[in-house]
Motif scaffolding. Structure first.
Motif, mmCIF file in Angstrom:
data_model
loop_
_atom_site.group_PDB
_atom_site.id
_atom_site.type_symbol
_atom_site.label_atom_id
_atom_site.label_comp_id
_atom_site.label_asym_id
_atom_site.label_seq_id
_atom_site.Cartn_x
_atom_site.Cartn_y
_atom_site.Cartn_z
ATOM 1 N N SER A 1 0.732 -1.262 0.027
ATOM 2 C CA SER A 1 -0.064 0.013 0.038
ATOM 3 C C SER A 1 0.922 1.373 0.129
ATOM 4 O O SER A 1 0.391 2.280 -0.062
ATOM 5 C CB SER A 1 -0.905 -0.060 1.161
ATOM 6 N N VAL B 1 -10.394 1.277 -8.100
ATOM 7 C CA VAL B 1 -11.047 1.521 -6.803
ATOM 8 C C VAL B 1 -12.230 1.041 -6.412
ATOM 9 O O VAL B 1 -12.286 0.512 -5.263
ATOM 10 C CB VAL B 1 -11.382 3.232 -7.227
ATOM 11 N N GLN C 1 -7.174 2.704 -2.993
ATOM 12 C CA GLN C 1 -7.450 4.084 -2.480
ATOM 13 C C GLN C 1 -7.493 5.005 -3.653
ATOM 14 O O GLN C 1 -6.398 5.009 -4.219
ATOM 15 C CB GLN C 1 -6.732 4.608 -1.364
#
Length: 163
Positions: A88, A123, A128
């Motif tokens: 991430s 998404v 994100q």
């Protein structure tokens, strides 16, 4: 002259021995049999941009004059979303591209639609939106150049660039 040739041959042989020893040493130093540092089975260290490129895939392709995702494109994007969820810290840029047919303006708009559909899909899979940017290059950055379907199909793409 003969001694110079002999000296040159000796130096070449010595350089070859040094090269062979160095390659053998690299292959033994915990490279997992690949002989290339700390690479995983997918061709890149886990979580690296190289792993993303080789194991996941960085591009999806589109049909002519379309921004609809094919089942193959969705499968690739599913793998991208899973990788991006695992790692991430990365931001990504989605580049939209088109083939050479059509006007520059039309292809910029088509590339933008292709990039947008990829962004929306990622998404929807939990990536994100703040990590994603997009840009259209239209027909300005072809990967294949010829006046044939084999080239056009490679240029109708969206590329995910890991940053």
């Amino acid at each position: 002259m003969r001694s110079l040739t002999l000296l040159t041959n000796i130096l070449k042989a010595a350089a070859m021995v040094v090269l062979v020893v160095a390659v053998a040493a690299c292959a033994r130093n915990g490279a997992g049999g690949t002989g290339v540092g700390n690479l995983g089975p997918g061709g890149g260290a886990p979580g690296s941009q190289q792993e993303f490129l080789v194991s996941v895939g960085d591009r999806v392709f589109f049909e002519t004059d379309s921004s609809n995702l094919t089942p193959t494109a969705q499968a690739t994007l599913d793998k991208q979303a899973a990788w991006l969820s695992k790692y991430s810290s990365y931001r990504i840029m989605i580049e939209g591209h088109a083939d050479e047919r059509g006007t520059r303006e039309y292809n910029i708009a088509l590339g933008a639609r292709r990039a947008s559909v990829v962004v929306n899909y990622l998404v929807s899979k939990g990536v994100q939106s703040g990590r994603i940017s997009s840009k259209s290059f239209g027909k300005e950055r072809p990967v294949a150049i010829c006046n044939d379907i084999s080239c056009w199909s490679q240029n109708r793409r969206a590329v995910t660039v890991v940053q």
